[in-house]
Design a protein around this motif. Structure first.
Motif, PDB file in Angstrom:
ATOM      1  N   ARG A   9     105.966 122.207  76.128  1.00  0.00           N
ATOM      2  CA  ARG A   9     105.050 121.087  76.324  1.00  0.00           C
ATOM      3  C   ARG A   9     103.598 121.548  76.221  1.00  0.00           C
ATOM      4  O   ARG A   9     102.782 120.925  75.549  1.00  0.00           O
ATOM      5  N   ALA A  10     103.288 122.653  76.874  1.00  0.00           N
ATOM      6  CA  ALA A  10     101.918 123.174  76.834  1.00  0.00           C
ATOM      7  C   ALA A  10     101.536 123.619  75.429  1.00  0.00           C
ATOM      8  O   ALA A  10     100.406 123.403  74.979  1.00  0.00           O
ATOM      9  N   MET A  11     102.486 124.237  74.725  1.00  0.00           N
ATOM     10  CA  MET A  11     102.190 124.700  73.373  1.00  0.00           C
ATOM     11  C   MET A  11     101.975 123.530  72.417  1.00  0.00           C
ATOM     12  O   MET A  11     101.101 123.575  71.540  1.00  0.00           O
ATOM     13  N   LEU A  12     102.755 122.461  72.570  1.00  0.00           N
ATOM     14  CA  LEU A  12     102.573 121.285  71.726  1.00  0.00           C
ATOM     15  C   LEU A  12     101.190 120.676  71.920  1.00  0.00           C
ATOM     16  O   LEU A  12     100.504 120.319  70.956  1.00  0.00           O
ATOM     17  N   ALA A  13     100.796 120.537  73.182  1.00  0.00           N
ATOM     18  CA  ALA A  13      99.472 119.984  73.466  1.00  0.00           C
ATOM     19  C   ALA A  13      98.388 120.881  72.879  1.00  0.00           C
ATOM     20  O   ALA A  13      97.389 120.396  72.333  1.00  0.00           O
ATOM     21  N   GLU A  14      98.597 122.201  72.962  1.00  0.00           N
ATOM     22  CA  GLU A  14      97.577 123.116  72.460  1.00  0.00           C
ATOM     23  C   GLU A  14      97.464 123.067  70.941  1.00  0.00           C
ATOM     24  O   GLU A  14      96.350 123.056  70.394  1.00  0.00           O
ATOM     25  N   LEU A  51     101.517 130.308  67.500  1.00  0.00           N
ATOM     26  CA  LEU A  51     102.051 129.246  68.351  1.00  0.00           C
ATOM     27  C   LEU A  51     103.185 128.498  67.656  1.00  0.00           C
ATOM     28  O   LEU A  51     104.202 128.165  68.277  1.00  0.00           O
ATOM     29  N   VAL A  52     103.020 128.218  66.362  1.00  0.00           N
ATOM     30  CA  VAL A  52     104.061 127.515  65.614  1.00  0.00           C
ATOM     31  C   VAL A  52     105.348 128.339  65.599  1.00  0.00           C
ATOM     32  O   VAL A  52     106.449 127.804  65.791  1.00  0.00           O
ATOM     33  N   HIS A  53     105.222 129.633  65.400  1.00  0.00           N
ATOM     34  CA  HIS A  53     106.396 130.502  65.412  1.00  0.00           C
ATOM     35  C   HIS A  53     107.082 130.454  66.774  1.00  0.00           C
ATOM     36  O   HIS A  53     108.315 130.339  66.869  1.00  0.00           O
ATOM     37  N   ASP A  54     106.308 130.539  67.848  1.00  0.00           N
ATOM     38  CA  ASP A  54     106.889 130.517  69.190  1.00  0.00           C
ATOM     39  C   ASP A  54     107.591 129.187  69.470  1.00  0.00           C
ATOM     40  O   ASP A  54     108.681 129.151  70.045  1.00  0.00           O
ATOM     41  N   MET A  55     106.968 128.082  69.050  1.00  0.00           N
ATOM     42  CA  MET A  55     107.566 126.771  69.317  1.00  0.00           C
ATOM     43  C   MET A  55     108.870 126.592  68.558  1.00  0.00           C
ATOM     44  O   MET A  55     109.847 126.038  69.099  1.00  0.00           O
ATOM     45  N   GLY A 312     100.317 113.245  75.001  1.00  0.00           N
ATOM     46  CA  GLY A 312      99.496 112.502  75.945  1.00  0.00           C
ATOM     47  C   GLY A 312      98.709 113.393  76.878  1.00  0.00           C
ATOM     48  O   GLY A 312      97.836 112.915  77.615  1.00  0.00           O
ATOM     49  N   GLU A 313      99.009 114.703  76.874  1.00  0.00           N
ATOM     50  CA  GLU A 313      98.312 115.636  77.767  1.00  0.00           C
ATOM     51  C   GLU A 313      97.235 116.432  77.049  1.00  0.00           C
ATOM     52  O   GLU A 313      96.610 117.293  77.645  1.00  0.00           O
ATOM     53  N   SER A 314      97.003 116.155  75.783  1.00  0.00           N
ATOM     54  CA  SER A 314      96.003 116.910  75.042  1.00  0.00           C
ATOM     55  C   SER A 314      94.604 116.487  75.460  1.00  0.00           C
ATOM     56  O   SER A 314      94.424 115.567  76.249  1.00  0.00           O
ATOM     57  N   ASP A 315      93.595 117.187  74.924  1.00  0.00           N
ATOM     58  CA  ASP A 315      92.211 116.908  75.300  1.00  0.00           C
ATOM     59  C   ASP A 315      91.831 115.464  75.028  1.00  0.00           C
ATOM     60  O   ASP A 315      91.080 114.857  75.789  1.00  0.00           O
ATOM     61  N   GLU A 316      92.325 114.914  73.917  1.00  0.00           N
ATOM     62  CA  GLU A 316      92.076 113.518  73.601  1.00  0.00           C
ATOM     63  C   GLU A 316      93.383 112.754  73.755  1.00  0.00           C
ATOM     64  O   GLU A 316      94.424 113.172  73.251  1.00  0.00           O
ATOM     65  N   VAL A 317      93.326 111.629  74.460  1.00  0.00           N
ATOM     66  CA  VAL A 317      94.524 110.849  74.721  1.00  0.00           C
ATOM     67  C   VAL A 317      94.489 109.566  73.900  1.00  0.00           C
ATOM     68  O   VAL A 317      93.421 109.042  73.582  1.00  0.00           O
TER      69      VAL A 317
END
Length: 412
Positions: A9-14, A51-55, A312-317
Motif C-alpha cells: 500500500r505504501a509503495m503504491l502511494a509512493e 519500487l516497481v520491481h519490489d511491488m 487515496g493516501e497519496s499526496d494528492e487525493v
C-alpha cells in the motif's frame, strides 16, 4: 535503497506521487531549459524502477489462489501504467538533456497551460523564510505545490511538510497560474512577466502545432487525473471520459505531425521541430497510460481493495463533492470561486444530469446538484467541502469520511 517501504500500500502511494513528480519536473526542466532538473528526472527513474520491481515481487508472492491472482492482476496493471507515466516523463526530460530543441514559442505558450511551472527564490525576511512547509499551506494559499527545492547545489525532491525553507532556496512549483502573484508576494520576489512569443500577425503551421501541443499537454494530464479518480471512485462514467480523451490525443497527434512536416518545408530552422514530435509522443503515452488503468473499470474486472486505499493516501487525493443548494458555489463560476487557488483543488470534471463536463473552464457556472470530481491536497478537502456547502466528518466506527450539510446561520 534499504529505506524503501516494503508495504504494498505504501509503495503504491509512493510510486503514484513519484510518477507525478517526475512529470512535473520534466515539464519544469523544459520550461526553464534546466539540464540539472532534467537529470534529476533520470535519477528518480532509478528509484521508480526499484519500487516497481519490489511491488511486482510482493504481488507474485501474495497471489496464492486463483481468486487472489485475479485481484492482484489489477494491481499489476496499475503498476505497469504508472511505470509508463514515469517513462513518459523521462522522454520529456530527454528533450533538454539531449538538446533536441524546442521552439521558444512553445515555452511562451506553456505559460497559458491550465497548470504551469514556476520558479522563485526565497528572500531573507519574506513570509516563507525559516518556516516549515506544513505551516505555509502553499497548495491551499496559492494553488501551487512545491515540486522540488534547490539549496545551493543540492536538490530536494522528497519535499515533506516539516521541511524548513531557507533564504536563498530556489523553489520549483506547479499549479494554477492565478497563484503566481500571491506566491511571489509571499517570497518577497520582484514582479514577474511570463515569456511572450514574437507576434508578426501571421498564423503559421508551426503556430498551429504549438497550440495543439499545449492542448495535448492539458488533455493528457487531465486524463491521468481522471483515471486515478475512476479507480478510487470505481466510476464507469469517468472511465468512458478517459477513453474519449485518449482518442482525442491520437487525433491531435496526427494533426500535429502534419503541421510540423509542413512547417519543416518553410524557411525555418528544423532542429527545434524534433522536440515538438518528441513531446507529442510523450503526451500520447500519458493518455495511453490513463486508458490502461481505466480498462479495469470498463471491463468490470475485479479491483483489489488496496488500489482505492493506496491511491487515496497519496499526496494528492481524488474527491467527489456535490454542490449544495444555497451554498457559495451555487450559481458561481469556477473563475469566481478560484478553487485551484483556495483550497488548491483542480477540478477534473463536473457531473451534471448523468453526463460529465471534463476540464471545465472558468466560465462554467455551478448549479445545485452538480458533482465536482477534483484532485488536490488532502488538507484542503475540508475547505473544499465547506465551499460547496458541506462539513467533512470522520465516522468514529469505520474511519470513513462523510459529508454533512452545513447548518444555515441562525438569524440574529
Amino acid at each position: 535503497m534499504d529505506d524503501r517501504p516494503r508495504n504494498l500500500r505504501a509503495m503504491l502511494a509512493e510510486v503514484k506521487d513519484l510518477s507525478e513528480l517526475m512529470v512535473d519536473l520534466a515539464y519544469a526542466a523544459l520550461y526553464f531549459g534546466d539540464p540539472d532538473m532534467a537529470e534529476e528526472v533520470g535519477e528518480l527513474e532509478e528509484r521508480m524502477d526499484a519500487l516497481v520491481h519490489d511491488m511486482r515481487s510482493v504481488c507474485v508472492m501474495a497471489a496464492r489462489h486463483p481468486r487472489e491472482a485475479d485481484a492482484m492482476a489489477s494491481v499489476l496493471q496499475v503498476i505497469s501504467a504508472i511505470e509508463r507515466i514515469a517513462n513518459a516523463a523521462v522522454d520529456i526530460a530527454r528533450i533538454v538533456t539531449h538538446r533536441l530543441g524546442i521552439p521558444r514559442e512553445l515555452v511562451a505558450d506553456l505559460s497559458n497551460a491550465e497548470e504551469v511551472s514556476h520558479r522563485v527564490r526565497v528572500r531573507d525576511g519574506s513570509h516563507l523564510a525559516r518556516r516549515p512547509l506544513a505551516d505555509l499551506e502553499l497548495p491551499v494559499q496559492t494553488g501551487m505545490r512545491i515540486v522540488a527545492i534547490r539549496r545551493d547545489r543540492e536538490w530536494i525532491t522528497d519535499v515533506e511538510g516539516e521541511e524548513i525553507l531557507m533564504p536563498g532556496d530556489v523553489l520549483f512549483l506547479r499549479g494554477s497560474p492565478a497563484g503566481i502573484v500571491r506566491l511571489r508576494e509571499l517570497a518577497a520576489a520582484p514582479h514577474w512577466e511570463p515569456p511572450t512569443p514574437p507576434e508578426d500577425g501571421t498564423l503559421t503551421d508551426l503556430d498551429r502545432a504549438i497550440d495543439v501541443l499545449v492542448e495535448m499537454k492539458n488533455i493528457s494530464e487531465a486524463a491521468v487525473g481522471l483515471a486515478y479518480s475512476a479507480l478510487v471512485l470505481r466510476d464507469l462514467g469517468l472511465a468512458a471520459e478517459v477513453r474519449h480523451l485518449e482518442d482525442r490525443l491520437d487525433e491531435m497527434k496526427d494533426r500535429l505531425e502534419l503541421w510540423v512536416l509542413r512547417a519543416a518545408s518553410d524557411d525555418i530552422d528544423p532542429s527545434p521541430l524534433r522536440g515538438l514530435l518528441h513531446l507529442s509522443q510523450a503526451a500520447e503515452d500519458l493518455g495511453d497510460s490513463a486508458q490502461q488503468m481505466v480498462w479495469l473499470i470498463e471491463k468490470h474486472e475485479e479491483l483489489h481493495p488496496i488500489l482505492g486505499i493506496a491511491l487515496g493516501e497519496s499526496d494528492e487525493v481524488a474527491v467527489r463533492v456535490p454542490v449544495a443548494a444555497g451554498c457559495p458555489a451555487d450559481g458561481a463560476t469556477l473563475m469566481e470561486l478560484q478553487l485551484d487557488v483556495d483550497p488548491g483543488f483542480h477540478v477534473l470534471a463536473v457531473r451534471r444530469g448523468g453526463r460529465y463536463l471534463y476540464r471545465p473552464r472558468g466560465h462554467v457556472e455551478l448549479r445545485a446538484g452538480d458533482e465536482l470530481i477534483a484532485s488536490g491536497p488532502d488538507e484542503g478537502h475540508p475547505l473544499l467541502a465547506a465551499r460547496l456547502g458541506w462539513r467533512l466528518e470522520e465516522d468514529e466506527d469505520t474511519g470513513q469520511e462523510r459529508l454533512e450539510p452545513l447548518q444555515p446561520a441562525t438569524p440574529v
